[in-house]
Design a protein around this motif. Sequence first.
Motif, short mmCIF file in Angstrom:
data_model
loop_
_atom_site.label_atom_id
_atom_site.label_comp_id
_atom_site.label_asym_id
_atom_site.label_seq_id
_atom_site.Cartn_x
_atom_site.Cartn_y
_atom_site.Cartn_z
N PHE A 1 36.69 36.86 42.02
CA PHE A 1 36.19 38.13 42.54
C PHE A 1 35.10 37.99 43.60
N THR A 2 34.43 36.85 43.66
CA THR A 2 33.29 36.74 44.56
C THR A 2 33.49 35.76 45.71
N ASP A 3 34.45 34.85 45.61
CA ASP A 3 34.66 33.85 46.66
C ASP A 3 35.78 34.32 47.59
N PRO A 4 35.48 34.61 48.86
CA PRO A 4 36.52 35.08 49.78
C PRO A 4 37.69 34.11 49.92
N ALA A 5 37.44 32.81 49.73
CA ALA A 5 38.51 31.83 49.86
C ALA A 5 39.59 32.04 48.80
N PHE A 6 39.21 32.52 47.63
CA PHE A 6 40.19 32.76 46.57
C PHE A 6 41.11 33.93 46.93
N ARG A 7 40.58 34.92 47.62
CA ARG A 7 41.42 36.04 48.03
C ARG A 7 42.44 35.58 49.07
N THR A 8 42.06 34.62 49.88
CA THR A 8 43.00 34.07 50.86
C THR A 8 44.00 33.13 50.19
N LEU A 9 43.55 32.40 49.18
CA LEU A 9 44.40 31.42 48.52
C LEU A 9 45.55 32.08 47.77
N TYR A 10 45.30 33.25 47.19
CA TYR A 10 46.32 33.94 46.40
C TYR A 10 46.95 35.08 47.21
N PRO A 11 48.20 34.94 47.64
CA PRO A 11 48.86 36.06 48.34
C PRO A 11 48.97 37.29 47.45
N ASP A 12 49.11 37.09 46.14
CA ASP A 12 49.18 38.20 45.18
C ASP A 12 47.86 38.31 44.42
N TRP A 13 46.77 38.38 45.19
CA TRP A 13 45.44 38.36 44.60
C TRP A 13 45.27 39.45 43.56
N ASP A 14 45.76 40.66 43.81
CA ASP A 14 45.60 41.76 42.86
C ASP A 14 46.17 41.40 41.49
N HIS A 15 47.36 40.81 41.49
CA HIS A 15 48.00 40.45 40.22
C HIS A 15 47.19 39.37 39.50
N VAL A 16 46.75 38.36 40.24
CA VAL A 16 45.97 37.28 39.64
C VAL A 16 44.66 37.82 39.08
N ALA A 17 43.99 38.68 39.85
CA ALA A 17 42.70 39.21 39.43
C ALA A 17 42.85 40.10 38.20
N ARG A 18 43.89 40.92 38.17
CA ARG A 18 44.12 41.76 36.99
C ARG A 18 44.35 40.90 35.74
N SER A 19 45.11 39.82 35.90
CA SER A 19 45.37 38.92 34.77
C SER A 19 44.08 38.28 34.29
N CYS A 20 43.22 37.90 35.23
CA CYS A 20 41.93 37.30 34.85
C CYS A 20 41.08 38.28 34.05
N VAL A 21 41.06 39.53 34.47
CA VAL A 21 40.28 40.54 33.75
C VAL A 21 40.85 40.75 32.35
N ALA A 22 42.18 40.78 32.24
CA ALA A 22 42.81 40.96 30.93
C ALA A 22 42.49 39.79 30.00
N GLN A 23 42.46 38.57 30.54
CA GLN A 23 42.11 37.40 29.73
C GLN A 23 40.65 37.44 29.32
N LEU A 24 39.80 37.91 30.23
CA LEU A 24 38.38 38.02 29.90
C LEU A 24 38.15 39.09 28.84
N ARG A 25 38.95 40.13 28.86
CA ARG A 25 38.89 41.16 27.82
C ARG A 25 39.19 40.56 26.45
N MET A 26 40.16 39.66 26.41
CA MET A 26 40.48 39.00 25.15
C MET A 26 39.30 38.15 24.68
N GLU A 27 38.62 37.50 25.60
CA GLU A 27 37.42 36.74 25.25
C GLU A 27 36.37 37.65 24.63
N ALA A 28 36.22 38.84 25.20
CA ALA A 28 35.22 39.78 24.69
C ALA A 28 35.54 40.21 23.27
N ALA A 29 36.83 40.33 22.95
CA ALA A 29 37.22 40.70 21.60
C ALA A 29 36.87 39.61 20.60
N ARG A 30 36.95 38.36 21.04
CA ARG A 30 36.66 37.24 20.15
C ARG A 30 35.15 37.07 19.92
#
Length: 279
Positions: free
Chosen positions: A160-189
């Motif tokens: 979310f904070t490194d511009p290079a990652f947005r360039t690296l992932y053509p489907d950045w939105d999908h990757v970022a959403r997945s990361c948030v969902a995984q972090l949500r699971m961490e919060a539950a634990r």
Amino acid sequence: MSRNALPSELGDFLKARRRELSPAAAGQPGTGRRRVKGLRREEVAMLASISTDYYTRLEQGRRQASEPVLDAIARVLQLSDDERVYLFELSGKDAARPRGRAGQRVLPQLRRLLDDLATTPAVVLGRRTDILAWNPMAAALFTDFAGIPEEQRNFVRLVFTDPAFRTLYPDWDHVARSCVAQLRMEAARDAQDPRLTELVAELSARDQDFRQWWGAHHVAIRGTGDKSLRHPIAGDLTLDWSNLTCTADPDQQLVILTAEPGTPSHDGLRVLAARVSAS
């Protein structure tokens, strides 16, 4: 172990642990004649803020303790993480993660495995997707992790904070959403993790997408999948990723990225490996 054996086992365990703990180590005066080695029942009860009768009945198997009480007893008896889990299991409770744990360090066996993966990008992720270790191929594929301050070395944060990652992932939105969902699971634990709370607060303040997706409460578990990347050296890549959990520390997970042999993505990784070996 049978259910009928549990009260006796629990009592024996508590007695053994309190007898091994000296009054001085528990912050109690050691003066006067003591009939028992270690802490007395009343001292454990006092330090755990429960009645002596309550603790006595617990040792005798005539009372079941709540999770907060078990937490307090584990703290007073200075139990290790493994002993704490055992205490909760004997009591028929789920052992929630202890608060205020020390920072993670990559296990030596995972470090050696990373070093042996000369042509395969791999990272070790810890709690909150903290990046604990990586090999040169992972640094060449993603970013120079060593140049990032350790307290900021978190995969979701970089997405979310490194511009290079947005360039690296053509489907950045999908990757970022997945990361948030995984972090949500961490919060539950581990909802009480202060560093996770700080990370969510920071990203919510900095990024509207993160704030929106975090509020959607979607969850996901890290497992396997594929990622599309657009790399300046290796070109367009489609990589399979596998997540291997370390049994010695389930909070450490080895993430490996591979490509099917004979594909352009496999060739791209070989190009990247050649660049890494030449540097």
